[in-house]
Design an enzyme around this catalytic site. Structure first.
Site, PDB file in Angstrom:
ATOM      1  CG  HIS A  25      -2.157  -0.772   1.095  1.00 20.91           C
ATOM      2  ND1 HIS A  25      -2.200  -2.126   1.363  1.00 20.91           N
ATOM      3  CD2 HIS A  25      -3.419  -0.427   0.703  1.00 20.91           C
ATOM      4  CE1 HIS A  25      -3.423  -2.575   1.151  1.00 20.91           C
ATOM      5  NE2 HIS A  25      -4.181  -1.571   0.748  1.00 20.91           N
TER       6      HIS A  25
ATOM      7  CE  LYS B 246      -3.787  -0.426   4.858  1.00 18.62           C
ATOM      8  NZ  LYS B 246      -5.060   0.211   5.235  1.00 18.62           N
TER       9      LYS B 246
END
Length: 264
Positions: free
Chosen positions: A147, A151
């Protein structure tokens, strides 16, 4: 439907656009920092959050904030009695507490690690694949996800759900490991690893590996738009099923409950 959005960062803005495109009205946006939120509250001020949502006339709430704030937000929002969809991850170890609160106050919460239709189809595909592969002892399994570097939690809630689906399909895997190994893994351990880099919306891969070959199943998100649209549709379904009695208040629900037959 009149919708309140709690958390008005990048995902909150995308949720607003998804809600508007579906014909809904966003009656308020609440955040602790976003300069363009309609209502700003101090971090941890649950009373102010509940009041902002109640006074907006909202008929449902979508919460996408931060793992550090989500439990406080849930505690504030459940007693409002409004259908609540939560997309923030990182609180699965607190679900028993949330279920107890829902039962006591009559609030209803629907949560998912990922509201994307494609990801929820991927869950089913992974579990079926793991079940097939489990018939052949030469294959091992692992889960990896990547990700963007903004995040806040790791591994992703989606990766953890994928791992649970692998373990449901392959009974040889009984322990999930999310830390680094400093020795050889045991045969029953399923490794779930993470990478954070750049602006990647989300990539999840399941590996089934043997000495002869590797099978890889991958879901790659192109953007968070599918996530936002899925959350809006989930709130629509949750509200409608509460209204017609298909679902009862005072409980926690998931994608399999609001989309029965599709994502079990």
């Amino acid at each position: 439907m009149k919708i309140a959005l709690v958390g008005y960062g990048k995902m909150g803005h995308m949720l607003e656009q998804a809600a508007l495109s579906c014909g809904h009205t966003v009656v308020t946006t609440v955040d602790v920092a976003a300069p363009d939120a309609k209502v700003k509250i101090a971090a941890g001020d649950g009373a102010a959050l509940a009041e902002a949502v109640r006074s907006s006339g909202a008929e449902g709430v979508i919460e996408f904030s931060h793992p550090s704030a989500v439990m406080g937000n849930i505690r504030a929002l459940l007693p409002t009695g409004l259908p609540l969809v939560v997309g923030t991850t990182g609180w699965t170890d607190m679900e028993a507490e949330v279920a107890s609160l829902a039962a006591k106050c009559g609030g209803t919460l629907m949560r998912s690690a990922n509201f994307s239709i494609g990801v929820n189809l991927f869950y089913k595909i992974v579990q079926e694949a793991a079940s097939l592969v489990s018939n052949f002892s030469e294959y091992d399994a692992a889960v990896w996800e990547m990700h963007h570097n903004q995040k806040a939690d790791s591994p992703s809630g989606t990766a953890l759900e994928i791992a649970r689906r692998v373990m449901a399909g392959d009974k040889r895997k009984t322990e999930m490991v999310t830390d680094a190994f400093h020795g050889r893994p045991a045969a029953n351990q399923l490794h779930v690893s993470s990478t954070r880099c750049g602006s990647v919306p989300g990539t999840h891969t399941v590996f089934f590996d043997s000495a002869a070959d590797t099978i890889e199943l991958t879901h790659t998100a192109r953007s968070r738009q599918g996530f936002a649209a899925g959350a809006v549709h989930a709130l629509e379904r949750l509200a409608a099923m509460l209204a017609d009695g298909s679902l009862k208040p005072g409980k926690l629900y998931g994608m399999a409950d609001v989309f029965p037959g599709l994502f079990g």
